[in-house]
Design an enzyme around this catalytic site. Structure first.
Site, mmCIF file in Angstrom:
data_model
loop_
_atom_site.group_PDB
_atom_site.id
_atom_site.type_symbol
_atom_site.label_atom_id
_atom_site.label_comp_id
_atom_site.label_asym_id
_atom_site.label_seq_id
_atom_site.Cartn_x
_atom_site.Cartn_y
_atom_site.Cartn_z
ATOM 1 N N LYS A 1 0.691 -1.008 -0.137
ATOM 2 C CA LYS A 1 -0.051 0.373 0.055
ATOM 3 C C LYS A 1 0.735 0.979 0.392
ATOM 4 O O LYS A 1 1.323 1.690 0.915
ATOM 5 C CB LYS A 1 -1.201 -0.464 1.710
ATOM 6 N N PRO A 2 1.137 2.284 -1.926
ATOM 7 C CA PRO A 2 2.216 3.020 -1.388
ATOM 8 C C PRO A 2 0.894 4.428 -0.459
ATOM 9 O O PRO A 2 -0.194 4.038 -1.046
ATOM 10 C CB PRO A 2 2.278 3.046 -3.011
ATOM 11 N N GLY B 1 6.252 5.552 8.582
ATOM 12 C CA GLY B 1 5.166 6.961 8.625
ATOM 13 C C GLY B 1 4.899 7.303 10.191
ATOM 14 O O GLY B 1 6.059 7.103 10.765
ATOM 15 N N GLU C 1 8.844 2.307 11.766
ATOM 16 C CA GLU C 1 9.683 3.027 11.649
ATOM 17 C C GLU C 1 8.685 4.690 11.532
ATOM 18 O O GLU C 1 8.228 4.658 9.995
ATOM 19 C CB GLU C 1 10.111 3.151 9.592
ATOM 20 N N CYS D 1 12.146 12.053 7.939
ATOM 21 C CA CYS D 1 12.095 11.080 9.516
ATOM 22 C C CYS D 1 13.544 11.697 9.763
ATOM 23 O O CYS D 1 13.753 11.545 11.343
ATOM 24 C CB CYS D 1 12.010 10.075 9.828
ATOM 25 N N GLU E 1 7.953 17.118 14.354
ATOM 26 C CA GLU E 1 8.552 17.762 13.291
ATOM 27 C C GLU E 1 7.942 17.933 12.531
ATOM 28 O O GLU E 1 6.714 18.577 12.471
ATOM 29 C CB GLU E 1 8.609 16.003 12.804
#
Ligand SMILES: O=CCCCC(=O)O
Length: 484
Positions: free
Chosen positions: A181-182, A234, A256, A290, A387
Site C-alpha cells: 500500500k503506497p 510513516g 519506522e 524522518c 517534527e
C-alpha cells in the site's frame, strides 16, 4: 523528458496489481506534481474488495515462492536490482515529477532503493539456523528460520522507492509474499518498481498492490488472518493505530516512525564540517525526512560563527521545480505541509526566534517555502517539540554537555541524533547518553543498506536494512529430535 514521455512507458502503471495483472476501476484518484499542480495520472481507487483480492493472491503465491531455494530467490532479486539501475534515469524523472525532490536527489534515491534489493539478494542465502546442544543423550535441538508468510508493506510519500525496497528486499529474500500500500501522493514510483519486479522474474501473485481508499485498505489488511506481518514507515500517530489493530490477529510489526532529531555542535567541533553537514541533512528532500535534523543545539562559544555561516549558505540554495538544472530544494508535498511549516515558524517568531534566512513562503508560490534559518529558538516552541518536516533549521544555544544531552533527550522520539566534536571521550560518553536508534558522529548521514535503521521510544519497533533486516521477516521454528 516530458510527462507524456513518462506516461508512454510500460513502467507507468495506474491500476491496482493482483496476480500479476494491472486492473483498472471506474473510480480513480488524481496524482499531482507538487511543483506545478499538474495532474500526472488518475489511479484506480482500490478499497476493501481489491485489498481482499490482493491478500488472497499473495496467500496463494506463498507456497510456491517459499519453496524456491534461497539461491533462486537471490538470482531474481539480483536481476531486479540490475533493472532498477538500468532504468535509473527514467525512474528518477518519475519520482521528481510525482514527489518533487530535485532530479539528482531522486536518482540518488533510485540507487539507494536498488541497494536494498542488491543487499538482500545476498542476504537471502544467509537465513541460517542453529544447532543447539541437547538436554538429553540421543537428541538434538535445531532452530530453523522460516518466512513469516504474507506481509503488508505500507510505505510513505517522502521516499517512495527506497522505503518500498527496504521492506520488499528482505521480505522476498525470506520467502514471504506481500501486498503493498503506497502513499496516495506517490503510488506511481512504487508501481514502476513492481513492474520491474515482474520483468525480473518475480512470479505473479508474489507482489500485489493497492492504493486509494486508505481506511478501507488498512481495515482489510488488519482484519486479515492471512497477513502475518505489517511493515510500516510513516507517522507515530498512524503507527500506534496499526500496532493496536495488529494485536487483534497478533501480526508481527516493524514500525519506522517519526523523529525529532537533535544536532549538537560542541565548542571543539570542526565548524565548517558541521555547517556542511547541517545543509546536507536539513535540506535533503526539503527537510521532509524522518531522520532530518529538527533541533540544532550550538555551544554558545561557537553559536554566532555557526549560525552566520549556516545562514549565508542557506540563503544561496536554489529553490524550484526539481527538474530544473541547479535546483537543490524542491516543493513540499502538498499545501498542508506548507501550513505546518508556516505554523511552526510563526509560533517560533512569536516566542522570540529571530529569522536569520528565509522565513516565509517562497515567491514561486504553491508548495514552495524559502529555506529558513531561525536563531534564538527555545524549548517551548512547537518546532522544538514536533517534527516540522520542512526546510527550517531551528538553532538553539547551549552551555554544557550535561544540559544539552538532557535537552536532546527531552522528547518522546528517538530515531536519529547527530553531534560534532573532536573529543574522543565525549564521543563515547554522549553516544551512550543519547536516547536514539541511530547517531551520526561528525557525520550527517545515517542512511545506508549496511547499517541497522530504526528508532527507540516512540520512533518505532524493529530494524530495517543490514543483517538485522532479514530477521524481521523470519520466524524461528525449533525442532526437538529424540531417539537418535
Ligand atoms: O522519513 C524517513 C525515510 C527514511 C529515509 C532514509 O532512509 O534516510
Amino acid at each position: 523528458m516530458t510527462t507524456q514521455v513518462l506516461q508512454d512507458s510500460p513502467l507507468f502503471q495506474t491500476g491496482y496489481l493482483v496476480d500479476g495483472v494491472w486492473k483498472s476501476l471506474d473510480t480513480t484518484f488524481d496524482v499531482l506534481n507538487p511543483a506545478t499542480g499538474e495532474i500526472i495520472a488518475s489511479v484506480a481507487k482500490a478499497g476493501k474488495k481489491e485489498t481482499e483480492d490482493a491478500i488472497a493472491a499473495a496467500s496463494r503465491a506463498f507456497a510456491g515462492w517459499r519453496a524456491k531455494t534461497a539461491k533462486e530467490r537471490s538470482v531474481i532479486l539480483y536481476r531486479w536490482y540490475e533493472l532498477i539501475i538500468e532504468n535509473k534515469s527514467w525512474l528518477g524523472r518519475l519520482m521528481t515529477t510525482e514527489q518533487g525532490k530535485p532530479l539528482k536527489e531522486a536518482e540518488g534515491e533510485v540507487e539507494y532503493a536498488a541497494s536494498f534489493i542488491q543487499w538482500f539478494a545476498e542476504q537471502a542465502k544467509r537465513a541460517n539456523g542453529e544447532i543447539i546442544p541437547p538436554i538429553k543423550p540421543g537428541s538434538r535441538i535445531l532452530a530453523t528460520r522460516e518466512p513469516v508468510g504474507v506481509v503488508a508493506a505500507i510505505t510513505p510519500w517522502n521516499f517512495p522507492m527506497a522505503m518500498l525496497t527496504r521492506k520488499l528486499g528482505p521480505a522476498l529474500a525470506a520467502g514471504c509474499t506481500g501486498i503493498i500500500k503506497p502513499a496516495n501522493n506517490t503510488p506511481l514510483s512504487a508501481f514502476a518498481l513492481l513492474a520491474l519486479a515482474k520483468k525480473a522474474g518475480v512470479p505473479d501473485g508474489v507482489l500485489n498492490a493497492v492504493a486509494g481508499n486508505t481506511a478501507e485498505i488498512s481495515d482489510a489488511i488488519m482484519a486479515s488472518h492471512e497477513v502475518r506481518k505489517i511493515s510500516f514507515t510513516g507517522s507515530t500517530a498512524v503507527g500506534k493505530t496499526l500496532v493496536r489493530n495488529a494485536a487483534e490477529t497478533m501480526k508481527k510489526v516493524s514500525m519506522e516512525l517519526g523523529g525529532n532529531a537533535p544536532y549538537i555542535v560542541f565548542e571543539d567541533a570542526d565548524i565548517d564540517a558541521a555547517v556542511q553537514g547541517a545543509i546536507a541533512n536539513k535540506f535533503r528532500n526539503a527537510g521532509q525526512v524522518c531522520v532530518s535534523v529538527n533541533r540544532f543545539y550550538i555551544h554558545e562559544s561557537v553559536y554566532d560563527t555557526f549560525t552566520q555561516k549556516l545562514s549565508t549558505a542557506v540563503s544561496a540554495l536554489k529553490v524550484g521545480n526539481g527538474l530544473e538544472e541547479g535546483v537543490v530544494v524542491g516543493p513540499l508535498i502538498e499545501p498542508a505541509a506548507i501550513e505546518k511549516v508556516r505554523e511552526h515558524v510563526e509560533d517560533a517568531v512569536a516566542k522570540g526566534a529571530k529569522v536569520l534566512a528565509g522565513g516565509k513562503a517562497h515567491s514561486l508560490g504553491g508548495n514552495f517555502w524559502q529555506p529558513t534559518v531561525l536563531g534564538d529558538c527555545s524549548d517551548g516552541m512547537k518546532l522544538a517539540q514536533e517534527e516540522t518536516f520542512g526546510p527550517v533549521a531551528a538553532c538553539f544555544r547551549f552551555t554544557s554537555e550535561e544540559e544539552v544531552v538532557q535537552r536532546a533527550n527531552a522528547t518522546p522520539f528517538g530515531l536519529a541524533a547527530y553531534f560534532y566534536t573532536q573529543n574522543l571521550s565525549r564521543v563515547f560518553r554522549v553516544s551512550q547518553a543519547i536516547e536514539s536508534g541511530m547517531i551520526g558522529i561528525n557525520e550527517c548521514a545515517v542512511s545506508t543498506e549496511l547499517g541497522p535503521f530504526g528508532g527507540v521510544k516512540e520512533s518505532g519497533l524493529g530494524r530495517e536494512g543490514s543483517v538485522l533486516g532479514l530477521e524481521e521477516f523470519l520466524e524461528v521454528k525449533t525442532l526437538h529430535l529424540g531417539g537418535l
